[in-house]
Every structure is written in C-alpha cells, then in structure tokens.
Design an enzyme around this catalytic site. Structure first.
Site, PDB file in Angstrom:
ATOM      1  CG  ASP A  10      -1.676   1.221   1.446  1.00  0.00           C
ATOM      2  OD1 ASP A  10      -2.298   1.676   0.467  1.00  0.00           O
ATOM      3  OD2 ASP A  10      -1.678   1.777   2.564  1.00  0.00           O
ATOM      4  CG  LEU A  11       1.684   5.718  -1.832  1.00  0.00           C
ATOM      5  CD1 LEU A  11       3.170   5.522  -2.113  1.00  0.00           C
ATOM      6  CD2 LEU A  11       1.055   6.563  -2.950  1.00  0.00           C
ATOM      7  NE  ARG A  50      -8.966  12.433  -5.022  1.00  0.00           N
ATOM      8  CZ  ARG A  50      -8.370  12.752  -6.171  1.00  0.00           C
ATOM      9  NH1 ARG A  50      -8.925  13.628  -6.974  1.00  0.00           N
ATOM     10  NH2 ARG A  50      -7.220  12.210  -6.511  1.00  0.00           N
ATOM     11  CB  SER A 115      -2.097   2.908  -3.803  1.00  0.00           C
ATOM     12  OG  SER A 115      -2.579   4.160  -3.360  1.00  0.00           O
ATOM     13  CB  SER A 117      -3.550   7.366  -3.866  1.00  0.00           C
ATOM     14  OG  SER A 117      -3.228   8.669  -4.306  1.00  0.00           O
ATOM     15  CE  LYS A 118      -9.747   8.322  -9.400  1.00  0.00           C
ATOM     16  NZ  LYS A 118     -10.974   8.963  -9.813  1.00  0.00           N
ATOM     17  CG  ASN A 119      -2.927  12.525  -6.089  1.00  0.00           C
ATOM     18  OD1 ASN A 119      -2.926  13.211  -7.096  1.00  0.00           O
ATOM     19  ND2 ASN A 119      -3.862  12.632  -5.157  1.00  0.00           N
ATOM     20  CE  LYS A 146      -5.785  -0.708  -1.088  1.00  0.00           C
ATOM     21  NZ  LYS A 146      -4.578  -0.108  -0.521  1.00  0.00           N
ATOM     22  CD  GLU A 170      -3.609  -1.684   2.847  1.00  0.00           C
ATOM     23  OE1 GLU A 170      -3.677  -0.792   3.713  1.00  0.00           O
ATOM     24  OE2 GLU A 170      -3.923  -1.482   1.672  1.00  0.00           O
ATOM     25  CG  ASP A 171      -1.813   2.664   6.466  1.00  0.00           C
ATOM     26  OD1 ASP A 171      -2.219   2.286   5.342  1.00  0.00           O
ATOM     27  OD2 ASP A 171      -1.998   3.798   6.914  1.00  0.00           O
TER      28      ASP A 171
HETATM   29  C1  BG6 Z   1      -5.630   5.935   0.001  1.00  0.00           C
HETATM   30  C2  BG6 Z   1      -5.676   6.769   1.265  1.00  0.00           C
HETATM   31  O1  BG6 Z   1      -4.351   5.391  -0.157  1.00  0.00           O
HETATM   32  O2  BG6 Z   1      -5.929   6.742  -1.135  1.00  0.00           O
HETATM   33  C3  BG6 Z   1      -7.011   7.477   1.380  1.00  0.00           C
HETATM   34  O3  BG6 Z   1      -5.482   5.922   2.392  1.00  0.00           O
HETATM   35  C4  BG6 Z   1      -7.277   8.295   0.116  1.00  0.00           C
HETATM   36  O4  BG6 Z   1      -6.992   8.313   2.517  1.00  0.00           O
HETATM   37  C5  BG6 Z   1      -7.201   7.379  -1.093  1.00  0.00           C
HETATM   38  O5  BG6 Z   1      -8.557   8.904   0.173  1.00  0.00           O
HETATM   39  C6  BG6 Z   1      -7.426   8.131  -2.405  1.00  0.00           C
HETATM   40  O6  BG6 Z   1      -6.361   9.021  -2.605  1.00  0.00           O
HETATM   41  P1  BG6 Z   1      -6.321  10.187  -3.683  1.00  0.00           P
HETATM   42  O7  BG6 Z   1      -4.873  10.629  -3.652  1.00  0.00           O
HETATM   43  O8  BG6 Z   1      -6.710   9.594  -5.001  1.00  0.00           O
HETATM   44  O9  BG6 Z   1      -7.268  11.223  -3.228  1.00  0.00           O
HETATM   45 MG    MG Z   2      -2.728   3.191   3.557  1.00  0.00          MG
END
Ligand code: BG6
Ligand code: MG
Length: 217
Positions: A10-11, A50, A115, A117-119, A146, A170-171
C-alpha cells in the site's frame, strides 16, 4: 513459514506518511459542512477512495449535497492535498522501506503497488522509488475501492503470481480486509487494536525488517 514470491505495498501510511495530509485536507472539507472530523473518523477513511471518503464524511455529517457540489469538493480536497505534498521527497520515505525494497529486489521477489490513490505515481516519482515497482495498480485502474479485493487481485494477475504467494503490507483496516478477501497474506503496519483480521502485525516497517522480513520470502 510459507515463502512468498511477491510483495504488494500500500502507499499512503506504509511507504510515506501522507495519511496525515489526507486527514488535514478532508478536515477542511468537513468544516465547510460544519462537521469536526476526528482522528477516529479518519481511521475509517484510510485506504478508501476519494469519492467513497466524501460519501462517508457526508454520512458522518448527516448531509446531502448536489452532484455538482460533490464533484467540486473532490477537486477542492485534491488541490489542498497536492499543495501539502508538493515538496515531498526521498527524505519522507518511512524508515525501513528503502532497505526492504532493495532486499526484496536482491531476492528476485516481485514488487507491486496496490493503492486507492490517483496520486500514487507522482508520489512514487517524487520519492525516487518508482523503478522498484513492476506493477502499479492505483485509483485510476480500479472501479471498486478497498475493502474490495480488486486492487490486489489486479496486481497479482499482472505480475503472474497466484494470490496465495502474495504478501500485502497495509496500514488500514479496509486494506487488510481487501488483502484477505483476495486470498493473500496480510501484514498490518500499526497498532494491533486498529485491525481485525490481519495475519501479522508490526508497529512499523523498521521493526518488521529488523526481525522478520526474511522469513516471509
Ligand atoms: C488511500 C488513502 O491510499 O488513497 C485514502 O489511504 C485516500 O486516505 C485514497 O482517500 C485516495 O487518494 P487520492 O490521492 O486519489 O485522493
Ligand atoms: Mg494506507
């Protein structure tokens, strides 16, 4: 101990402490909704996409909003978050992660990212870690957040390793559920009281590599 052929990371909260920035950015949105988002609320948002996170905050705040406003809040949250992480660099990598990645690489263990996250890619680039990852499954590549297992299943099938031979770090509780639902070994990083069905738990990555990383691979 069963030996694994693949490590899926996980990131946010495992590789880098961006969890605190997600929290601060969501806290700003929640305050517009007159809701004081607490660290306990935030635990439920960890690992969640998100838009699912905003849905959960709206439930917590007992609010309904129009679609246009929903989209605007998602954009606003991400702009705040991007501002917080604009100077992120290799010094922000959590202790033990760089050592673990090179140890796994030397052992020819496949390494992937799973992950929400889109970032994820820009963060891995800024940390200087992107080249370690043979596959990156992030929020742009999954439809189901998830605790659904999709993110880790996609990573294992892209790497060509069966789920039983994959180990996930994972956290978040949502992430641990996702890994277990995928049929993988789930290693939780954090305090044990936060998790419910992990296979192993370590307070941080440094403790894990100093004691046990070798036994898993
Ligand atoms: C997960 C985080 O890795 O990514 C969440 O634990 C976050 O808190 C999710 O909302 C989506 O991330 P992002 O960067 O696409 O807004
Ligand atoms: Mg995490």
């Amino acid at each position: 101990m069963k030996k694994h052929e693949c490590a899926l990371f996980d990131l946010d909260g495992v590789i880098v402490d961006t969890a605190k920035f997600h929290f601060l950015a969501w806290k700003k949105i929640a305050s517009i909704l007159n809701y004081d988002l607490t660290p306990i609320d935030n635990e439920k948002l960890k690992g969640v996409s998100r838009s699912d996170s905003l849905d959960m905050i709206l439930k917590m705040a007992n609010k309904n909003i129009e679609t246009s406003k929903f989209k605007a809040y998602l954009i606003q949250k991400n702009l705040t978050y991007l501002e917080y992480i604009k100077d992120i660099n290799s010094q922000d990598i959590l202790p033990g992660i760089s050592e673990a990645l090179s140890l796994l690489k030397n052992k020819n263990i496949k390494i992937g990212l799973g992950s929400a996250s889109k970032n994820a890619k820009i963060i891995l680039e800024r940390l200087g870690l992107i080249n370690y990852f043979e596959v990156i499954i992030d929020g742009n590549k999954v439809e189901k957040s998830k605790p659904h297992p999709q993110v880790f299943l996609k990573a294992s099938s892209n790497l060509g390793i069966v789920p039983e031979k994959c180990l996930v770090f994972e956290d978040s509780n949502a992430g641990i559920k996702s890994a277990k639902a995928a049929g993988m070994t789930a290693v939780a990083i954090g305090s044990p009281e936060k998790f419910s069905n992990e296979d192993f738990c370590y307070p941080d990555f440094l403790t894990l590599i100093q004691n046990d990383l070798d036994k898993f691979f």
